[in-house]
Scaffold this motif. Sequence first.
Motif, PDB file in Angstrom:
ATOM      1  N   LEU A   1     -14.428  25.888  -1.155  1.00  0.00           N
ATOM      2  CA  LEU A   1     -13.202  25.656  -1.919  1.00  0.00           C
ATOM      3  C   LEU A   1     -12.423  24.460  -1.375  1.00  0.00           C
ATOM      4  O   LEU A   1     -11.869  23.662  -2.137  1.00  0.00           O
ATOM      5  N   THR A   2     -12.390  24.329  -0.053  1.00  0.00           N
ATOM      6  CA  THR A   2     -11.687  23.198   0.551  1.00  0.00           C
ATOM      7  C   THR A   2     -12.331  21.873   0.162  1.00  0.00           C
ATOM      8  O   THR A   2     -11.636  20.901  -0.168  1.00  0.00           O
ATOM      9  N   LEU A   3     -13.653  21.826   0.188  1.00  0.00           N
ATOM     10  CA  LEU A   3     -14.356  20.599  -0.194  1.00  0.00           C
ATOM     11  C   LEU A   3     -14.145  20.270  -1.669  1.00  0.00           C
ATOM     12  O   LEU A   3     -13.958  19.106  -2.036  1.00  0.00           O
ATOM     13  N   CYS A   4     -14.155  21.308  -2.504  1.00  0.00           N
ATOM     14  CA  CYS A   4     -13.940  21.077  -3.936  1.00  0.00           C
ATOM     15  C   CYS A   4     -12.527  20.568  -4.193  1.00  0.00           C
ATOM     16  O   CYS A   4     -12.329  19.650  -5.004  1.00  0.00           O
ATOM     17  N   LEU A   5     -11.541  21.148  -3.499  1.00  0.00           N
ATOM     18  CA  LEU A   5     -10.166  20.690  -3.658  1.00  0.00           C
ATOM     19  C   LEU A   5     -10.010  19.252  -3.170  1.00  0.00           C
ATOM     20  O   LEU A   5      -9.319  18.445  -3.798  1.00  0.00           O
ATOM     21  N   LYS A   6     -10.660  18.922  -2.080  1.00  0.00           N
ATOM     22  CA  LYS A   6     -10.586  17.557  -1.558  1.00  0.00           C
ATOM     23  C   LYS A   6     -11.196  16.577  -2.553  1.00  0.00           C
ATOM     24  O   LYS A   6     -10.665  15.477  -2.766  1.00  0.00           O
ATOM     25  N   ALA A   7     -12.315  16.959  -3.169  1.00  0.00           N
ATOM     26  CA  ALA A   7     -12.926  16.088  -4.177  1.00  0.00           C
ATOM     27  C   ALA A   7     -12.033  15.949  -5.406  1.00  0.00           C
ATOM     28  O   ALA A   7     -11.925  14.862  -5.988  1.00  0.00           O
ATOM     29  N   LYS A   8     -11.368  17.036  -5.784  1.00  0.00           N
ATOM     30  CA  LYS A   8     -10.466  16.979  -6.941  1.00  0.00           C
ATOM     31  C   LYS A   8      -9.286  16.050  -6.663  1.00  0.00           C
ATOM     32  O   LYS A   8      -8.921  15.216  -7.507  1.00  0.00           O
ATOM     33  N   LEU A   9      -8.679  16.186  -5.475  1.00  0.00           N
ATOM     34  CA  LEU A   9      -7.556  15.316  -5.137  1.00  0.00           C
ATOM     35  C   LEU A   9      -8.003  13.867  -4.951  1.00  0.00           C
ATOM     36  O   LEU A   9      -7.247  12.936  -5.244  1.00  0.00           O
ATOM     37  N   LEU A  10      -9.225  13.687  -4.484  1.00  0.00           N
ATOM     38  CA  LEU A  10      -9.752  12.325  -4.357  1.00  0.00           C
ATOM     39  C   LEU A  10      -9.875  11.669  -5.723  1.00  0.00           C
ATOM     40  O   LEU A  10      -9.532  10.490  -5.893  1.00  0.00           O
ATOM     41  N   LEU A  11     -10.334  12.417  -6.700  1.00  0.00           N
ATOM     42  CA  LEU A  11     -10.414  11.871  -8.052  1.00  0.00           C
ATOM     43  C   LEU A  11      -9.028  11.586  -8.616  1.00  0.00           C
ATOM     44  O   LEU A  11      -8.835  10.599  -9.343  1.00  0.00           O
ATOM     45  N   GLU A  12      -8.058  12.419  -8.270  1.00  0.00           N
ATOM     46  CA  GLU A  12      -6.703  12.209  -8.766  1.00  0.00           C
ATOM     47  C   GLU A  12      -6.028  11.013  -8.110  1.00  0.00           C
ATOM     48  O   GLU A  12      -5.106  10.432  -8.685  1.00  0.00           O
TER      49      GLU A  12
ATOM     50  N   ARG B   1       0.847  -1.185   0.000  1.00  0.00           N
ATOM     51  CA  ARG B   1       0.000   0.000   0.000  1.00  0.00           C
ATOM     52  C   ARG B   1       0.883   1.235   0.000  1.00  0.00           C
ATOM     53  O   ARG B   1       1.999   1.207   0.520  1.00  0.00           O
ATOM     54  N   TRP B   2       0.344   2.335  -0.582  1.00  0.00           N
ATOM     55  CA  TRP B   2       1.097   3.576  -0.688  1.00  0.00           C
ATOM     56  C   TRP B   2       0.353   4.679   0.047  1.00  0.00           C
ATOM     57  O   TRP B   2      -0.877   4.766  -0.014  1.00  0.00           O
ATOM     58  N   PHE B   3       1.132   5.546   0.699  1.00  0.00           N
ATOM     59  CA  PHE B   3       0.552   6.660   1.449  1.00  0.00           C
ATOM     60  C   PHE B   3       1.361   7.920   1.177  1.00  0.00           C
ATOM     61  O   PHE B   3       2.536   7.863   0.793  1.00  0.00           O
ATOM     62  N   LEU B   4       0.704   9.054   1.411  1.00  0.00           N
ATOM     63  CA  LEU B   4       1.344  10.356   1.280  1.00  0.00           C
ATOM     64  C   LEU B   4       0.995  11.190   2.505  1.00  0.00           C
ATOM     65  O   LEU B   4      -0.183  11.312   2.872  1.00  0.00           O
ATOM     66  N   ARG B   5       2.011  11.764   3.113  1.00  0.00           N
ATOM     67  CA  ARG B   5       1.801  12.644   4.257  1.00  0.00           C
ATOM     68  C   ARG B   5       2.350  14.017   3.910  1.00  0.00           C
ATOM     69  O   ARG B   5       3.534  14.180   3.643  1.00  0.00           O
TER      70      ARG B   5
ATOM     71  N   ILE C   1      -2.279  10.031   3.940  1.00  0.00           N
ATOM     72  CA  ILE C   1      -3.391   9.874   3.007  1.00  0.00           C
ATOM     73  C   ILE C   1      -3.143   8.640   2.156  1.00  0.00           C
ATOM     74  O   ILE C   1      -2.070   8.487   1.565  1.00  0.00           O
ATOM     75  N   SER C   2      -4.121   7.772   2.109  1.00  0.00           N
ATOM     76  CA  SER C   2      -4.003   6.574   1.287  1.00  0.00           C
ATOM     77  C   SER C   2      -4.092   6.946  -0.190  1.00  0.00           C
ATOM     78  O   SER C   2      -4.888   7.813  -0.581  1.00  0.00           O
ATOM     79  N   LEU C   3      -3.291   6.301  -1.026  1.00  0.00           N
ATOM     80  CA  LEU C   3      -3.288   6.554  -2.472  1.00  0.00           C
ATOM     81  C   LEU C   3      -3.935   5.382  -3.192  1.00  0.00           C
ATOM     82  O   LEU C   3      -3.690   4.221  -2.860  1.00  0.00           O
ATOM     83  N   TRP C   4      -4.781   5.716  -4.173  1.00  0.00           N
ATOM     84  CA  TRP C   4      -5.409   4.687  -4.999  1.00  0.00           C
ATOM     85  C   TRP C   4      -5.235   5.069  -6.463  1.00  0.00           C
ATOM     86  O   TRP C   4      -4.941   6.222  -6.781  1.00  0.00           O
TER      87      TRP C   4
ATOM     88  N   GLN D   1      -5.949  10.673  -4.136  1.00  0.00           N
ATOM     89  CA  GLN D   1      -5.641  10.849  -2.720  1.00  0.00           C
ATOM     90  C   GLN D   1      -6.883  10.576  -1.874  1.00  0.00           C
ATOM     91  O   GLN D   1      -7.885  11.270  -1.999  1.00  0.00           O
ATOM     92  N   GLY D   2      -6.785   9.587  -0.998  1.00  0.00           N
ATOM     93  CA  GLY D   2      -7.878   9.311  -0.069  1.00  0.00           C
ATOM     94  C   GLY D   2      -8.611   8.030  -0.402  1.00  0.00           C
ATOM     95  O   GLY D   2      -8.411   7.409  -1.447  1.00  0.00           O
ATOM     96  N   LYS D   3      -9.496   7.646   0.511  1.00  0.00           N
ATOM     97  CA  LYS D   3     -10.309   6.446   0.343  1.00  0.00           C
ATOM     98  C   LYS D   3     -11.713   6.860  -0.077  1.00  0.00           C
ATOM     99  O   LYS D   3     -12.425   7.514   0.696  1.00  0.00           O
TER     100      LYS D   3
END
Length: 1059
Positions: free
Chosen positions: A405-416, A188-192, A200-203, A418-420
């Motif tokens: 803006l924070t929620l939108c950025l989190k959703a963008k990084l999730l699609l890229e 598994r890969w993570f980023l801190r 943050i878990s990477l997928w 970052q995160g579960k």
Amino acid sequence: MSSLALSQLLLAVTLPLLELEPTFVPTAQSELSPYGGKSGQQLNQYSGEGESVLVSSYVHLEFSSTAWPQELSKNFTLPTALAVLPPKTLTGLGLTTECRANHSGTSLCTCHPGYQWNATLCSLYPHCWGRRSERDSCMCRSFHGPVTGYCQLLPPVPANLILDSQLQMHGNTLNLILLKKEEATNLRWFLRHSKNHTPISLWPGTNVLQTSSEGQSGLRVARMSRHWAGEYESIFEAQGFRWRLRQLVKVPLQEEEVVRLPDALSISCTASTGFQLSCCIPLTTDYTATWSPGEDSQASLQKMSDSQCFVLAVPHCPATNTTYTCTLQSQNLPPLVAPVSITIIQDGDTTCPEDFSVVSWNVTKAGFVAQAPCPVNKKGVVKRLCGTDGIWRPVQNTCTEAKILTLCLKAKLLLEGQGKPYEEVPWILSELQEQVGVASTPSDLWEMLHTVTLLAKVVAETSTELTGSALKDLLTTTDKILDANISALWTLAQAQEPSMGSDFLKAVETLVHSLRPQQHPFSFSSANVLLQSQLLRHSSPPGYQMSFSTWPLLQARIPWHSLAPLVHSGTNVSITSLVLQKLDYRLPSNYTQGLWNTPYTTPGLILVVSITADGQAFTQAEVIMDYEDMNGTLHCVFWDHRVFQGQGGWSDEGCEVHAANASITQCICQHLTAFSILMSQHTVPENPTLDLLSQVGTGASVLALLVCLAIYGLVWRVVVRNKVAFFRHTTLFNMVICLLVADTCFLGSPFLPSGYHSLICLVTAFLCHFFYLATFFWMLAQALVLAHQLLFVFHQLSKHVVLSLMVMLGYLCPLGFAGVTLGLYLPQRKYLWEGKCFLNGGGVMLYSFSEPVLAIVGVNGLVLVIAVLKLLRPSLSEGPTVEKRQALVGVLKALLILTPIFGLTWGLGVATLFDGSIVSHYAFSILNSLQGVFILVFGCLTDKKVLEALRKRLRGSRSSNSAISMVSCTRPWLSVRFGQPFSSPPGETWAQPGEDCARDCTRSPFYSKQISGYVSPAKGLGVPVTTRMPGGTVLYGLLHLILCSTLEKTEWGAPMKST
């Protein structure tokens, strides 16, 4: 067991075992505890001849307090079990595990450095703080009851983590490679991130690619940015232990990520003595800043929730224009320079005055953009341009809620990557629905919609299933977004992003489909959103039916034959119906072929129907929708996200309209998606009077055409004595035939079964299209013959050639139009008018019928102008014969009347497609249905030869060459005498006619004086003249042609004489 807290020790013993057999396994016991010894157990062994061996013995020591006996930290006693061995020397004894038991009987066991719980125990027992984590280091475990193991010595690291470069530039691709010396599992890969201790878990998202091959595994991150900087961690299991390897990656800031407020400033030293500059960067970056020049200025650091600003307070206005520089520096990274230019306003410069619209605006130089910070909890900037004329322009507000803006950025990084997704998506939806109420700018709305769109993409990529609470949060957010309170924000936001409504619809569709099967049945009801879902099983009643209390009243059902294959296969079939009100108003006004760009309105709702079987979505099924209380011309449509370069548009492909009864409109579609119904913006309700008027007028037209055919049957031989007359009556005869067939088909079409399944309906529609077009092409042929006879007097074509060309133009051209239209639109099921056996009233009729007709009318009008000018201004050397000229005048007369009437008719027909007012519908119906009457009256009955021949045929006793000796025509204002020489009154000129006739002419309002004769230019048209005639010769000749065109033929060209 005493109630006091107990402590335990696990010991490791090291000793040389030179003479031990390889299979020897030592065990140990200890009785050091005052509470009695516990039986130990062997947990680890290693043996080898001629070497020191670490013998791990489970030595259980208990103490009545947490304080360790002092002597244990110095010396250990050899376990009694070793006394049976041959005399050996104990060379080492160390602690491996410390366990502390609490009052509930739970033991918290921690490993000493160099030791670790093995992977099996690590996964079976929770962490000491009660949680299990996939990246846990396995250093502490909680046991409820007896401790089943102990920490073991870690072997050498079985892998290496290699990084291509620690410094990654913006946009580059990061490559991390794990070189494995032993077999590794559960990688598994993570980023801190920097300054964030939560990894943050990477997928494998849009930016992340995970690779694996024999001997190595890799992580590739594309399009690097500061959001991907930090410490990367690789966690895997090998040799029975869990391992963690790390690499630090840095990404330098980009210039656009540095926010300068302002980025440029114009200042009046007389109005303000000082100013403040700020240079802001994200909080997660390790940068320091310095301002220059910084003399006599004070710099400070201000930290916000997600950013830090380096502020420079300048107390005095500089003497000249100055550029201040914010220099950002970080270890091992190149410095980043952010300049801010200060312009001093001089005397005489054009400026905008101080103003307080929205925020406070200082005096600003013309041509500069003033800037102001956003309110608290918002990010962005407020800008306002000072025009070159010294007038303030409108305020441009790009402030956006920081939380959104924070929620939108989190959703963008999730699609890229970052995160579960199964954790992050529900959390973002829960937080987002709380932010809708604070949205106050178009950018707030756009960011929210974009967040939902990103989450939908994540769910689609990962097949994430939503819980009932997460779906409720989504529908609550959707309801608030569709509320009328933020309708103004929609208008402003769509001006910048027209497809945002379409993207939002697609996202909601995707997320609704993702409800967990265990959550069915599920229902939700609010002002703008209605949802009902159910799970079909073998025992379910046949078919699916759902109704909604909306306007228009809506009922949806899916026949059993569409569901039976899915249900009988043993799968769990879930059906979800979602009604979104007002969202159709937010979609672009795009219409596919068949609907074209005719303006429509929708009823204010969209129905989304979806079928899911075992997690797989099915789109092919028949769905029947009933809409109540719908009037006018309707189209059953769905929103097609694929068209118009991804912006989406309304399409009627696969959908048909059926009128179930007078109050219910039924739509039947062969696929599942977002449905609605289109209505013309100027829809004229079903009008029985209008329908009756059209039927009666068409019936009268058919009777008039039959009378016209009967007249031609009686007088044909008489009226086609010359070539021009033959051409004229041939075109009129074919116009009569074509219009008669077309009108007959039109009258009979309401009695035929409608729809694409009816062959006779398709044939009727094709014949109507073909013969109506042929009518106008024969009119075009008539006009072209007239033009040829007038323009090419000495280059006449034979009768057979002209007739062949007329037949090709009159029948082959309309056949080509009708055939191409049938071939293009029938496969798309856009050929028929819905519910009628007639051509589609949308773009099909506009482009394949109305436009050719109007083009023909335009050509005929041009020919008319040429003909009138040619007949009124003939040359002295050429001209048709008398009989031929009379035939040409007859053609001209028919065209002169029929062309404006037919052109007006179909001009109104096109107008009804865009402006459906009741007046235009009535005018079009009357003129269109009476076309046969117009042909009879103006093409046949106004022809003098036809009337004479018909009169003679009916009387049967007149000689064809009888003459009228003298007829006088007398009016108070007009006296015309033919058949004998006469003299003109003084001041007027007369022409001597050559044939006996007399004809009354209606009085012209253009003339105020008595006219008593006709002047005859050489081989020209006779024109009354008088020395006191107020009108021009050409204008009067044109008027005379219309009013007196049926005068008895006269021998033109006789020499004039005057007395």
